[in-house]
Design an enzyme around this catalytic site. Structure first.
Site, short mmCIF file in Angstrom:
data_model
loop_
_atom_site.label_atom_id
_atom_site.label_comp_id
_atom_site.label_asym_id
_atom_site.label_seq_id
_atom_site.Cartn_x
_atom_site.Cartn_y
_atom_site.Cartn_z
CE1 TYR A 1 -25.63 11.53 -54.31
CE2 TYR A 1 -26.63 9.37 -54.30
CZ TYR A 1 -26.14 10.46 -54.99
OH TYR A 1 -26.18 10.44 -56.35
CE LYS A 2 -27.22 14.68 -55.74
NZ LYS A 2 -27.94 14.52 -57.00
NE ARG B 1 -23.31 21.61 -57.43
CZ ARG B 1 -23.80 20.39 -57.68
NH1 ARG B 1 -24.83 20.25 -58.49
NH2 ARG B 1 -23.25 19.34 -57.14
CG PHE C 1 -27.89 15.05 -63.04
CD1 PHE C 1 -26.86 15.85 -62.60
CD2 PHE C 1 -27.80 13.68 -62.86
CE1 PHE C 1 -25.74 15.30 -61.97
CE2 PHE C 1 -26.68 13.13 -62.23
CZ PHE C 1 -25.65 13.94 -61.78
CG ASP D 1 -34.11 13.92 -60.32
OD1 ASP D 1 -33.94 14.06 -59.09
OD2 ASP D 1 -33.28 13.33 -61.05
C1 PLP Z 1 -27.46 13.56 -57.91
C2 PLP Z 1 -28.49 13.38 -58.97
C3 PLP Z 1 -28.84 12.09 -59.40
C4 PLP Z 1 -28.09 10.92 -58.86
O1 PLP Z 1 -28.43 9.72 -59.40
P1 PLP Z 1 -27.77 8.41 -58.82
O2 PLP Z 1 -28.50 7.32 -59.48
O3 PLP Z 1 -27.93 8.45 -57.33
O4 PLP Z 1 -26.32 8.42 -59.14
C5 PLP Z 1 -29.87 11.98 -60.31
N1 PLP Z 1 -30.50 13.08 -60.80
C6 PLP Z 1 -30.15 14.32 -60.41
C7 PLP Z 1 -30.87 15.50 -60.95
C8 PLP Z 1 -29.12 14.50 -59.50
O5 PLP Z 1 -28.77 15.73 -59.13
#
Ligand code: PLP
Length: 414
Positions: free
Chosen positions: A224-225, A373, A129, A199
């Site tokens: 938030y996921k 997705r 990501f 992560d």
């Molecule tokens: C959603 C996501 C993030 C989000 O990071 P934020 O700091 O909350 O914006 C980070 N890493 C991965 C792999 C994600 O899917």
């Protein structure tokens, strides 16, 4: 019965036998909407608004500053962290809720570079990501002494060597849904003296995670996921107990101090996981996150995993049965043990197709450059939703519904 009818019938039966079925009622999702994006923004638990109102009106409105103690605001990061620990195979005192995933990544990554001083490489996956890669790049800009080495997923274990300070990976790939073998990669890294940062953005709440069984060093993840903490919910960070005394992170805000209210001029880290804190917790957001986490703790993670894989298996099979001639390419591993809780297809018109789906009540998301997705949050998605989503998808493809200019306009957030 036709093949389609019998497939539909089997899906309805699975709903009737689903031990998690009643959880859906606990979330607010409009009737008729198929929500396959709980992996991007989890839906609203019905009990969250009342809790938010209570925190705002009573704890803030009436309690005012007294609520830091009387309503336990100051303990929220640790209290919710201890609860999240149960979802990810960690112990109480190893997880804390703070800041964003990106910021927490910066903290733990910086700490690993100190712990492995002398080693110069942060090893990651080319299609990790972007924020993870960007945060590493920013950190390297500060140290001036490290480099980010990016390899393909299958080459990671081989790329770890004596110069690898840390392996930084996302457990479930955001784009393909491919799942790493946490224990195997962690072991391979440790064998070479490297640390690992996992992560868990697409893992926590979606599948059983066993950080301590895998002897994980550090992890971060998103509120938030799948944890349904609400838009911009604070994130979490895990530091294995054995590393905590040596865990030195650079965002040395006062709440990570050993004694914040002594107002010393000199920083001294708190014992344990508290030193991962930086500044004041966002209390309203924390309260919302706690509702989501509490709800998740009511469900058995093994049942969650089983249902998520079944939903995805059925989704893949039905797409192939009903949309086979439209050139959708499965980019998620077909083998259940190798994937997380999402299914992705590549298609040259992915953006417009997803916009047409959303306009027709099926919400998934598009990931550049060409990915559709679909996420399966098993507490909210029903087997009937699989049927309805693909019924709509088949119509959009068969009738070229996606081929309209309204479906090519991109908003700021895609
Ligand atoms: C959603 C996501 C993030 C989000 O990071 P934020 O700091 O909350 O914006 C980070 N890493 C991965 C792999 C994600 O899917």
């Amino acid at each position: 019965m036709t093949a389609n009818q019998s497939f539909k019938h089997a899906l309805m039966q699975k709903d009737a036998q689903d031990p998690l079925y009643s959880f859906r009622e606990r979330f607010q999702i409009s009737e008729g909407l198929v929500y396959l994006d709980g992996n991007s923004l989890g839906p609203l638990p019905k009990s969250t608004p009342a809790r938010l109102a209570q925190v705002a009106e009573r704890e803030w409105g009436e309690g005012l500053i007294r609520s830091w103690n009387s309503a336990g605001w100051i303990d929220l990061p640790q209290r919710i962290g201890d609860k999240i620990a149960r979802l990810i195979g960690a112990n109480a005192g190893e997880v804390i809720v703070a800041d964003s995933t990106s910021v927490n990544l910066f903290k733990v990554l910086a700490a690993t570079l100190k712990m492995n001083a002398g080693r110069r490489v942060i090893l990651s996956q080319r299609d990790n990501f972007p924020t993870d890669l960007y945060m590493a790049q920013g950190l390297i800009g500060l140290t001036g002494a490290h480099e980010l080495l990016l390899v393909e997923a299958e080459d990671i274990a081989e790329a770890i060597d004596q110069n690898t300070a840390v392996v930084m990976l996302t457990h479930v790939n955001y784009r393909t849904g491919a799942l790493h073998d946490m224990a195997a990669i962690t072991q391979a890294a440790h064998a070479k003296g490297a640390l690992v940062v996992w992560d868990l953005a697409h893992s926590a709440g979606a599948l059983p995670v066993s950080l301590n069984t895998a002897q994980a060093d550090f992890a971060i993840g998103c509120g938030y996921k799948y944890l349904n903490g609400g838009p911009g919910a604070p994130a979490f960070v895990f530091v294995a107990k054995r590393h905590q005394p040596k865990f030195v992170q650079p965002l040395t805000g006062w709440l990570g101090h050993a004694n914040p209210f002594a107002f010393d001029a000199t920083y001294a880290p708190a014992d344990g996981i508290l030193r991962a804190l930086c500044g004041t917790p966002p209390v309203l957001s924390m309260a919302a996150l706690e509702v989501g986490v509490d709800l998740m703790l009511e469900a058995d993670t093994n049942l969650i995993r089983r249902k998520s894989l079944q939903l995805a298996d059925d989704f893949i099979a039905l797409v192939e049965q009903r949309c086979g001639r439209h050139g959708l390419q499965l980019v998620t591993p077909r083998e259940p043990a190798l994937r997380g809780s999402q299914v992705c297809f590549a298609h040259p018109q992915a953006f417009a197709i997803m916009q047409a789906l959303i306009a027709n009540g099926v919400i998934g998301d598009f990931r550049a450059p060409d990915i559709l997705r679909f996420g399966f949050a098993p507490l909210v998605v029903r087997f009937a939703d699989v049927w309805n989503a693909i019924d709509t998808l088949a119509r959009i493809l068969d009738e070229c519904v996606w081929d309209q200019s309204v479906f090519t306009q991109k908003g700021k957030v895609t």
